[in-house]
Scaffold this motif. Sequence first.
Motif, PDB file in Angstrom:
ATOM      1  N   GLU A 162       2.495   7.252  -2.651  1.00  0.00           N
ATOM      2  CA  GLU A 162       3.154   5.744  -2.892  1.00  0.00           C
ATOM      3  C   GLU A 162       2.224   4.884  -1.841  1.00  0.00           C
ATOM      4  N   ALA A 163       1.981   5.229  -0.593  1.00  0.00           N
ATOM      5  CA  ALA A 163       0.850   4.087   0.271  1.00  0.00           C
ATOM      6  C   ALA A 163      -0.122   3.290  -0.525  1.00  0.00           C
ATOM      7  N   LEU A 164      -0.486   4.481  -1.548  1.00  0.00           N
ATOM      8  CA  LEU A 164      -1.812   3.687  -2.728  1.00  0.00           C
ATOM      9  C   LEU A 164      -1.682   3.254  -3.405  1.00  0.00           C
ATOM     10  N   MET A 165      -0.338   3.218  -4.004  1.00  0.00           N
ATOM     11  CA  MET A 165       0.009   2.633  -5.111  1.00  0.00           C
ATOM     12  C   MET A 165       0.155   0.789  -4.598  1.00  0.00           C
ATOM     13  N   GLN A 166       0.669   0.708  -3.490  1.00  0.00           N
ATOM     14  CA  GLN A 166       0.865  -0.372  -2.939  1.00  0.00           C
ATOM     15  C   GLN A 166       0.057  -1.135  -2.193  1.00  0.00           C
ATOM     16  N   CYS A 167      -1.200  -0.285  -1.672  1.00  0.00           N
ATOM     17  CA  CYS A 167      -2.549  -0.898  -1.164  1.00  0.00           C
ATOM     18  C   CYS A 167      -3.467  -0.167  -1.326  1.00  0.00           C
ATOM     19  N   VAL A 168      -4.761  -0.079  -1.493  1.00  0.00           N
ATOM     20  CA  VAL A 168      -5.730   0.813  -2.211  1.00  0.00           C
ATOM     21  C   VAL A 168      -7.119   0.047  -0.971  1.00  0.00           C
ATOM     22  N   PRO A 169      -6.891   1.142   0.313  1.00  0.00           N
ATOM     23  CA  PRO A 169      -7.737   0.095   1.615  1.00  0.00           C
ATOM     24  C   PRO A 169      -9.712   0.513   1.190  1.00  0.00           C
ATOM     25  N   ASP A 170     -10.340  -0.323   1.623  1.00  0.00           N
ATOM     26  CA  ASP A 170     -11.355   0.480   1.989  1.00  0.00           C
ATOM     27  C   ASP A 170     -12.064   1.453   2.729  1.00  0.00           C
ATOM     28  N   VAL A 171     -11.009   1.747   3.292  1.00  0.00           N
ATOM     29  CA  VAL A 171     -11.376   2.519   5.160  1.00  0.00           C
ATOM     30  C   VAL A 171      -9.910   2.842   4.877  1.00  0.00           C
ATOM     31  N   TYR A 178      -1.110  13.357   8.818  1.00  0.00           N
ATOM     32  CA  TYR A 178      -0.911  13.623   8.062  1.00  0.00           C
ATOM     33  C   TYR A 178      -2.343  14.424   6.946  1.00  0.00           C
ATOM     34  N   ALA A 179      -2.832  15.468   7.093  1.00  0.00           N
ATOM     35  CA  ALA A 179      -3.922  15.792   7.000  1.00  0.00           C
ATOM     36  C   ALA A 179      -4.295  15.638   5.407  1.00  0.00           C
ATOM     37  N   PHE A 180      -3.014  16.267   4.451  1.00  0.00           N
ATOM     38  CA  PHE A 180      -2.838  16.642   2.779  1.00  0.00           C
ATOM     39  C   PHE A 180      -3.095  15.751   2.490  1.00  0.00           C
ATOM     40  N   THR A 181      -2.913  13.658   2.664  1.00  0.00           N
ATOM     41  CA  THR A 181      -3.772  12.720   2.421  1.00  0.00           C
ATOM     42  C   THR A 181      -5.256  12.020   1.933  1.00  0.00           C
ATOM     43  N   ILE A 182      -5.440  12.956   3.022  1.00  0.00           N
ATOM     44  CA  ILE A 182      -7.201  12.450   3.284  1.00  0.00           C
ATOM     45  C   ILE A 182      -7.680  13.063   1.935  1.00  0.00           C
ATOM     46  N   PRO A 183      -8.116  14.008   0.722  1.00  0.00           N
ATOM     47  CA  PRO A 183      -8.535  14.105   0.015  1.00  0.00           C
ATOM     48  C   PRO A 183      -7.697  12.733  -0.891  1.00  0.00           C
ATOM     49  N   LEU A 184      -6.366  12.743  -1.112  1.00  0.00           N
ATOM     50  CA  LEU A 184      -5.624  11.829  -2.027  1.00  0.00           C
ATOM     51  C   LEU A 184      -6.227  10.827  -2.080  1.00  0.00           C
ATOM     52  N   PHE A 185      -6.749   9.756  -1.075  1.00  0.00           N
ATOM     53  CA  PHE A 185      -7.523   8.824  -0.725  1.00  0.00           C
ATOM     54  C   PHE A 185      -8.726   8.834  -0.620  1.00  0.00           C
ATOM     55  N   LYS A 186      -9.512   9.570  -0.476  1.00  0.00           N
ATOM     56  CA  LYS A 186     -11.031   9.955  -0.607  1.00  0.00           C
ATOM     57  C   LYS A 186     -11.716  10.559  -2.163  1.00  0.00           C
ATOM     58  N   TYR A 187     -10.834  10.665  -2.739  1.00  0.00           N
ATOM     59  CA  TYR A 187     -11.127  11.120  -4.126  1.00  0.00           C
ATOM     60  C   TYR A 187     -10.244  10.414  -5.148  1.00  0.00           C
ATOM     61  N   LEU A 188      -9.056  10.108  -4.902  1.00  0.00           N
ATOM     62  CA  LEU A 188      -8.697   8.967  -6.140  1.00  0.00           C
ATOM     63  C   LEU A 188      -8.968   7.884  -5.606  1.00  0.00           C
ATOM     64  N   GLY A 189      -8.023   7.309  -4.249  1.00  0.00           N
ATOM     65  CA  GLY A 189      -8.553   6.091  -3.783  1.00  0.00           C
ATOM     66  C   GLY A 189     -10.323   5.026  -4.042  1.00  0.00           C
ATOM     67  N   GLY A 190     -10.456   6.313  -3.792  1.00  0.00           N
ATOM     68  CA  GLY A 190     -12.179   6.135  -3.300  1.00  0.00           C
ATOM     69  C   GLY A 190     -12.358   5.047  -1.719  1.00  0.00           C
ATOM     70  N   CYS A 191     -11.790   5.543  -1.017  1.00  0.00           N
ATOM     71  CA  CYS A 191     -12.262   5.168   0.176  1.00  0.00           C
ATOM     72  C   CYS A 191     -13.189   6.053   1.317  1.00  0.00           C
ATOM     73  N   ARG A 192     -13.070   5.138   1.923  1.00  0.00           N
ATOM     74  CA  ARG A 192     -14.163   6.130   3.764  1.00  0.00           C
ATOM     75  C   ARG A 192     -12.825   6.739   4.059  1.00  0.00           C
TER      76      ARG A 192
END
Length: 492
Positions: A162-171, A178-192
């Motif tokens: 839900e967070a990623l769909m509202q705003c895709v950050p660079d970092v 909430y460690a299970f969110t890390i792969p979501l933002f790294k591999y789908l969101g392309g974030c550092r």
Amino acid sequence: MATTKGGWCLCELLRFLYSLFLPGLTVCGTLCVCLFIILWGIRLLLQRKKASVSTGKNGKKQMVVAFFHPYCNAGGGGERVLWCALRALQKKYPEAVYVVYTGDVNVSGQQILEGAFRRFNIRLTHPVKFVFLKKRYLVEDSLYPHFTLLGQSLGSILLGWEALMQCVPDVYIDSMGYAFTIPLFKYLGGCRVGSYVHYPTISTDMLSVVKNQNVGFNNAAFITRNPFLSKVKLIYYYLFAFVYGLVGSCSDVVMVNSSWTLNHILSLWKVGNRTNVVYPPCDVQTFLDIPLRGKKTAPGHLLVSIGQFRPEKNHPLQIKAFAKLLNNKAAESRPSLKLVLIGGCRNQDDELRVNQLRRLSEDLGIQEDVEFKINIPFDELKNYLSEATIGLHTMWNEHFGIGVVECMAAGTIILAHDSGGPKLDIVVPHQGEITGFLAESEEGYAETMAHILSMSEEKRLQIRANARASVSRFSDQEFELAFLSSVENLFK
């Protein structure tokens, strides 16, 4: 004849299974390719969304830095880390856009910022954008009476989506664990991605509690009495720990709040080259105006305990040890003693816990010597610390212990549990001199309290001075330096 027939049936079964191998392999391969294409398509879509978010009003690209902190308005030690981290980053990278993902939908962004200033005296120098999440209930432990760790972790993935769909950050920085969110933002969101770990979701200590069939607040008695259930829970914990290690290892930068947390994260995530200890910021400066000499204005001795009324804080141990101290004191001529338990109640469960502690005091016959102070203002807390001789802490494997630091900064002689952060990081010698005491058992606490009270005032003054001098390493300034140094690679 029967043997021949049995052999023939086996051969037919093997031929049948072999005939399914290639079609099955083809189907699995096709599904994997389809999944890869879908995920790649989602990533491209999110990258376009990121480009639109990071473009400023002047047409120039701005870096977007987001913190995942669903309870940013809670007002605890974790929230102090969040606001100090934001303040430090805004000073060093003022041109960036800062975002906080929060589930506090019942307040406005301005109210959250005002709360941070009121509670922590922290005012940010630049604006912050709040992304309000409606599905925070997915990470509430009350939603998962069983398999709580798994339920909350899977719920955090959905909340993260839900967070990623509202705003895709660079970092992206997970500041709540909430460690299970890390792969979501790294591999789908392309974030550092970076993470600040206050307490591992699962630890080797939790595994040992289940393995040894010990009763604990996270290991019910009916499970410890049943060997089969204990083995099933142990397998569940081992599998969860394995997956937790995998998702955590995706983090580009890992910060932990203590040596105790460091040891567990290293054993689970195995990313030592990317992991640093960054002690949480403690407002030690606020307590430095309390005079060390002549602290007490009332006769006798005051003992205080600071901490939320949660089960893991183990307040019953404090009351039992204090009762034992009073019983031993009865045969001696010592000044009067008073125990004050200071803490916050989050909900009805915490209020019920306080009532149980009151009944325990009555059962032990010490209700006149024990007081409870619930959700008191900071000035009142500071006043109690200025009067106290001893500060008590009884939580086993406390990951850090901000309350312990506050007691030491205020000049109270600390008696903490001989484990976790207090043992490894806080109640340690300063320039070779003692800064406090540690204990484990009811008898150990009672004996150590008696030892502290039997000391001369000059000896106690020396320990208080050593303790106050030692906690300067936990100041806001030290946190900012360590935090900025750790996250530097995320901004290159």
